[in-house]
Design an enzyme around this catalytic site. Structure first.
Site, short mmCIF file in Angstrom:
data_model
loop_
_atom_site.label_atom_id
_atom_site.label_comp_id
_atom_site.label_asym_id
_atom_site.label_seq_id
_atom_site.Cartn_x
_atom_site.Cartn_y
_atom_site.Cartn_z
N ASP A 185 71.92 67.27 40.27
CA ASP A 185 73.11 66.96 41.05
C ASP A 185 73.01 67.75 42.36
O ASP A 185 72.31 67.35 43.28
CB ASP A 185 74.31 67.35 40.19
CG ASP A 185 75.64 66.94 40.77
OD1 ASP A 185 75.71 65.90 41.41
OD2 ASP A 185 76.64 67.67 40.56
N PHE A 242 80.31 60.37 38.19
CA PHE A 242 80.15 61.28 37.05
C PHE A 242 79.81 60.49 35.80
O PHE A 242 80.53 59.58 35.42
CB PHE A 242 81.41 62.12 36.82
CG PHE A 242 81.14 63.31 35.95
CD1 PHE A 242 80.60 64.47 36.50
CD2 PHE A 242 81.38 63.26 34.59
CE1 PHE A 242 80.30 65.57 35.69
CE2 PHE A 242 81.09 64.36 33.78
CZ PHE A 242 80.56 65.51 34.34
N ARG A 279 78.64 63.26 24.41
CA ARG A 279 77.18 63.43 24.41
C ARG A 279 76.48 62.44 23.50
O ARG A 279 75.32 62.11 23.68
CB ARG A 279 76.79 64.84 23.94
CG ARG A 279 77.18 65.96 24.89
CD ARG A 279 76.47 67.24 24.45
NE ARG A 279 77.03 68.44 25.04
CZ ARG A 279 76.71 68.91 26.25
NH1 ARG A 279 75.85 68.27 27.00
NH2 ARG A 279 77.27 70.02 26.70
N GLU A 299 65.01 68.01 32.31
CA GLU A 299 66.43 68.06 32.70
C GLU A 299 67.10 66.70 32.46
O GLU A 299 66.44 65.67 32.50
CB GLU A 299 66.56 68.41 34.19
CG GLU A 299 67.11 69.79 34.46
CD GLU A 299 68.55 70.02 34.04
OE1 GLU A 299 69.09 69.31 33.16
OE2 GLU A 299 69.17 70.94 34.61
N ASP A 300 68.39 66.73 32.24
CA ASP A 300 69.13 65.47 32.09
C ASP A 300 69.45 64.87 33.46
O ASP A 300 69.27 63.68 33.69
CB ASP A 300 70.40 65.68 31.27
CG ASP A 300 71.25 66.86 31.75
OD1 ASP A 300 70.86 67.54 32.72
OD2 ASP A 300 72.29 67.12 31.13
P1 IMP Z 1 73.30 70.93 39.55
O1 IMP Z 1 73.03 72.38 39.46
O2 IMP Z 1 74.48 70.64 40.43
O3 IMP Z 1 72.09 70.11 39.95
O4 IMP Z 1 73.81 70.46 38.15
C1 IMP Z 1 72.98 70.23 37.11
C2 IMP Z 1 73.76 70.19 35.80
O5 IMP Z 1 75.13 69.78 35.97
C3 IMP Z 1 73.15 69.14 34.91
O6 IMP Z 1 72.10 69.66 34.15
C4 IMP Z 1 74.34 68.69 34.07
O7 IMP Z 1 74.46 69.52 32.95
C5 IMP Z 1 75.54 68.87 34.99
N1 IMP Z 1 75.91 67.59 35.62
C6 IMP Z 1 75.72 67.21 36.90
N2 IMP Z 1 76.17 65.97 37.13
C7 IMP Z 1 76.66 65.53 35.94
C8 IMP Z 1 77.23 64.28 35.52
O8 IMP Z 1 77.41 63.30 36.26
N3 IMP Z 1 77.60 64.22 34.21
C9 IMP Z 1 77.42 65.25 33.34
N4 IMP Z 1 76.87 66.42 33.69
C10 IMP Z 1 76.49 66.56 34.99
MG MG Z 2 71.85 70.07 32.22
#
Ligand code: IMP
Ligand code: MG
Length: 177
Positions: free
Chosen positions: A102, A151, A164, A98-99
């Site tokens: 959040d 962010f 990206r 995963e990148d």
């Molecule tokens: P989660 O389900 O809230 O944990 O979100 C995960 C996904 O949201 C990540 O895989 C990202 O694609 C996107 N995401 C969350 N925070 C950021 C950020 O700060 N920048 C860009 N994408 C984000």
């Molecule tokens: Mg992602």
């Protein structure tokens, strides 16, 4: 490339060093196993492509696309599979790449979904973690950097499909369209 609307948080040099360290730990832990890297599209592709080149044990790769966000910067809480894996993961040692984590909603859904397919093991490697934002309890097995609640874009991460391609991870200071 980086302009006044963003500030470098992690330079590509720092990222490369960390990715090398993560790969070293993964290479050690997956010696003699059947490693399959499952990359979560699209944000994790840059991380995957660096990480896999530093890992020294045999591995396979596959891709999954899920949507947790609309087009902007806030979560919808809804997770949908947009593209499923090409191969079976039954009895394989699966490592989700995963990148960023959040809220954790995407990964907790993904883990539940992948576990139902009976992998031999299931772990998570994430480049970035924003622990303050967590809505569900989920902890990565390998984590590059814990970052504050800001962010970020670059190194695969986007805002509205932009930025990206930046080699560094940058904090986005202005949210226009
Ligand atoms: P989660 O389900 O809230 O944990 O979100 C995960 C996904 O949201 C990540 O895989 C990202 O694609 C996107 N995401 C969350 N925070 C950021 C950020 O700060 N920048 C860009 N994408 C984000
Ligand atoms: Mg992602």
């Amino acid at each position: 490339m980086v302009d006044g609307r963003m500030r470098v948080l992690l330079s590509n040099k720092e990222i490369q060093k960390k990715v090398g360290e993560l790969a070293e730990a993964i290479s050690r832990d997956y010696e003699g196993k059947d490693l399959l890297l499952v990359c979560v599209l699209k944000g994790a592709v840059v991380f995957l492509s660096d990480l896999m080149r530093y890992i020294k044990v045999p591995l396979g790769i596959d891709f999954m696309a899920v949507s947790s966000y609309g087009s902007g910067a806030s979560t919808s809480g809804v997770v949908r599979i947009l593209k499923d894996l090409d191969m079976s993961i039954e009895n394989r040692d699966v490592l989700i790449v995963e990148d960023i984590i959040d809220s954790g909603l995407t990964l907790s859904y993904l883990c539940e979904n992948l576990l139902s397919r009976n992998p031999k093991s299931l772990k998570i490697v994430t480049l970035l973690d924003k622990p303050e934002r967590r809505k569900v309890q989920i902890r990565p097995d390998y984590c590059g950097f814990k970052i504050p609640d800001e962010f970020v874009v670059g190194y695969g991460l986007d805002y509205n499909e932009k930025h990206r391609n930046y080699p560094d991870v940058c904090v986005l200071l202005e949210f226009d369209s």
